[in-house]
Design a protein around this motif. Structure first.
Motif, short mmCIF file in Angstrom:
data_model
loop_
_atom_site.label_atom_id
_atom_site.label_comp_id
_atom_site.label_asym_id
_atom_site.label_seq_id
_atom_site.Cartn_x
_atom_site.Cartn_y
_atom_site.Cartn_z
N THR A 190 -2.64 -1.74 5.01
CA THR A 190 -2.64 -1.44 3.59
C THR A 190 -3.65 -2.29 2.83
O THR A 190 -3.95 -3.42 3.22
CB THR A 190 -1.25 -1.65 2.97
OG1 THR A 190 -0.85 -3.01 3.19
CG2 THR A 190 -0.23 -0.71 3.58
N PHE A 191 -4.15 -1.70 1.74
CA PHE A 191 -5.05 -2.39 0.83
C PHE A 191 -4.35 -2.60 -0.51
O PHE A 191 -3.49 -1.80 -0.92
CB PHE A 191 -6.32 -1.56 0.57
CG PHE A 191 -7.35 -1.63 1.66
CD1 PHE A 191 -8.30 -2.63 1.67
CD2 PHE A 191 -7.38 -0.66 2.66
CE1 PHE A 191 -9.26 -2.70 2.67
CE2 PHE A 191 -8.34 -0.71 3.65
CZ PHE A 191 -9.29 -1.72 3.66
N GLY A 237 -0.87 -7.61 3.94
CA GLY A 237 0.23 -7.27 4.82
C GLY A 237 -0.21 -7.12 6.27
O GLY A 237 -1.28 -7.57 6.68
N LEU A 238 0.62 -6.48 7.05
CA LEU A 238 0.40 -6.35 8.50
C LEU A 238 -0.59 -5.23 8.82
O LEU A 238 -0.44 -4.10 8.37
CB LEU A 238 1.72 -6.07 9.21
CG LEU A 238 1.64 -5.91 10.73
CD1 LEU A 238 1.18 -7.21 11.38
CD2 LEU A 238 2.98 -5.45 11.28
N TRP A 239 -1.60 -5.57 9.62
CA TRP A 239 -2.54 -4.59 10.14
C TRP A 239 -2.43 -4.56 11.67
O TRP A 239 -2.25 -5.61 12.30
CB TRP A 239 -3.98 -4.96 9.75
CG TRP A 239 -4.33 -4.49 8.37
CD1 TRP A 239 -3.84 -4.97 7.20
CD2 TRP A 239 -5.24 -3.46 8.03
NE1 TRP A 239 -4.39 -4.31 6.13
CE2 TRP A 239 -5.26 -3.36 6.62
CE3 TRP A 239 -6.06 -2.61 8.78
CZ2 TRP A 239 -6.05 -2.45 5.94
CZ3 TRP A 239 -6.86 -1.69 8.11
CH2 TRP A 239 -6.85 -1.61 6.71
N THR A 240 -2.53 -3.36 12.23
CA THR A 240 -2.54 -3.22 13.68
C THR A 240 -3.86 -2.62 14.13
O THR A 240 -4.41 -1.74 13.47
CB THR A 240 -1.39 -2.32 14.17
OG1 THR A 240 -1.49 -1.03 13.56
CG2 THR A 240 -0.04 -2.93 13.83
N ASN A 296 -4.65 -11.02 0.36
CA ASN A 296 -5.85 -10.94 -0.50
C ASN A 296 -7.14 -10.90 0.31
O ASN A 296 -8.13 -11.55 -0.01
CB ASN A 296 -5.89 -12.10 -1.49
CG ASN A 296 -4.77 -12.03 -2.49
OD1 ASN A 296 -4.37 -10.94 -2.92
ND2 ASN A 296 -4.23 -13.18 -2.87
N GLY A 297 -7.11 -10.16 1.43
CA GLY A 297 -8.30 -9.96 2.23
C GLY A 297 -8.57 -11.03 3.27
O GLY A 297 -9.51 -10.91 4.05
N LYS A 298 -7.75 -12.07 3.29
CA LYS A 298 -7.94 -13.15 4.26
C LYS A 298 -6.81 -13.14 5.29
O LYS A 298 -5.67 -12.78 4.98
CB LYS A 298 -7.97 -14.50 3.54
CG LYS A 298 -9.16 -14.67 2.60
CD LYS A 298 -9.15 -16.06 1.97
CE LYS A 298 -10.36 -16.26 1.07
NZ LYS A 298 -10.37 -17.62 0.46
N LYS A 299 -7.15 -13.55 6.52
CA LYS A 299 -6.13 -13.66 7.55
C LYS A 299 -5.12 -14.71 7.14
O LYS A 299 -5.48 -15.83 6.78
CB LYS A 299 -6.78 -14.03 8.88
CG LYS A 299 -7.72 -12.96 9.43
CD LYS A 299 -8.42 -13.44 10.70
CE LYS A 299 -9.38 -12.37 11.22
NZ LYS A 299 -10.12 -12.83 12.42
N ASP A 300 -3.86 -14.33 7.18
CA ASP A 300 -2.82 -15.24 6.71
C ASP A 300 -1.51 -14.92 7.43
O ASP A 300 -1.04 -13.79 7.41
CB ASP A 300 -2.63 -15.10 5.20
CG ASP A 300 -1.66 -16.11 4.63
OD1 ASP A 300 -2.05 -17.26 4.40
OD2 ASP A 300 -0.48 -15.74 4.44
N GLY A 301 -0.93 -15.91 8.08
CA GLY A 301 0.33 -15.69 8.77
C GLY A 301 0.15 -15.34 10.24
O GLY A 301 -0.90 -15.59 10.84
N ALA A 302 1.18 -14.76 10.81
CA ALA A 302 1.24 -14.54 12.26
C ALA A 302 0.24 -13.52 12.75
O ALA A 302 -0.11 -12.56 12.05
CB ALA A 302 2.66 -14.09 12.64
N TYR A 303 -0.25 -13.75 13.98
CA TYR A 303 -1.06 -12.75 14.67
C TYR A 303 -0.65 -12.71 16.13
O TYR A 303 -0.17 -13.71 16.70
CB TYR A 303 -2.55 -13.04 14.53
CG TYR A 303 -3.04 -14.25 15.31
CD1 TYR A 303 -3.49 -14.13 16.62
CD2 TYR A 303 -3.08 -15.50 14.72
CE1 TYR A 303 -3.93 -15.23 17.34
CE2 TYR A 303 -3.52 -16.62 15.42
CZ TYR A 303 -3.95 -16.47 16.73
OH TYR A 303 -4.39 -17.57 17.43
#
Length: 202
Positions: free
Chosen positions: A149-150, A157-160, A177-184
């Motif tokens: 989502t944008f 949020g979560l991207w796959t 806000n466009g930056k990697k943040d949180g779990a991967y």
């Protein structure tokens, strides 16, 4: 003669629908080439079908010109489905569908971008020139490449992300806000977790 008759019928129809006096309008690029043509109302706003052309199109006979954009207006507002063409390669490059709450000042539409093969490249929503909501992108073979989502044009949020060959999950990543943040999570071809970790406002 046939095209003139169609235009007369269109003008009568638009007038009957309450648009008042309708006339044909042409707009031009600064280099003098025709930019677009369609109907305008007595209030000088665009109505009905419009066609737009490339700035590089030097063909003078309008009947021989090939449009790069085709769509419709009502009271100066874009409505319904609009098609954008890749003239050099003769295929539909993008289809935009304006949504009911689209306005002149606040553009709101869904879009689908296409490969030259006709397969979908990307689909999503745009609000005020920024991507908004769910987005999907595809490989040329039709398999889903990514999904997420944008918010105001930035990933949130979560991207796959998926493998090109079989569509299995390649990795998952959270954004803020466009930056990697949180779990991967980085997945292997066997769909087992190879690497997992956390980003903080990267």
């Amino acid at each position: 003669m046939y095209k003139k008759l169609i235009l007369i019928i269109l003008n009568i129809s638009l007038s009957a629908m309450g648009f008042g006096q309708i006339s044909t309008n042409k707009i031009y690029f600064s280099n003098g080439n025709l930019k677009g043509t369609g109907a305008i109302s007595e209030d000088n706003v665009r109505e009905g079908n419009w066609q737009f052309y490339s700035i590089e199109d030097t063909i003078s006979n309008i009947e021989d010109k090939i449009p790069v954009v085709i769509g419709q207006y009502t009271k100066g507002r874009e409505i319904g489905e609009w098609k954008i063409f890749d003239i050099k390669n003769s295929f539909i490059r993008q289809i935009i569908t304006y949504l009911p709450n689209n306005t002149i000042d606040a553009k709101f539409y869904s879009f689908k971008d296409y490969y030259s093969t006709g397969k979908i490249l990307e689909e999503g929503l745009v609000l005020n020139n920024f991507q908004e909501g769910e987005s999907k992108k595809y490989y040329p073979n039709g398999i889903l490449e990514s999904q997420g989502t944008f918010s105001k044009g930035k990933k949130n949020g979560l991207w796959t992300y998926h493998f090109r060959e079989n569509g299995e999950i390649k990795y998952k990543q959270n954004y803020k806000n466009g930056k990697k943040d949180g779990a991967y999570l980085l997945m292997g071809a066997d769909q087992k977790i190879n690497i997992e970790g956390n980003y903080l406002d990267d």
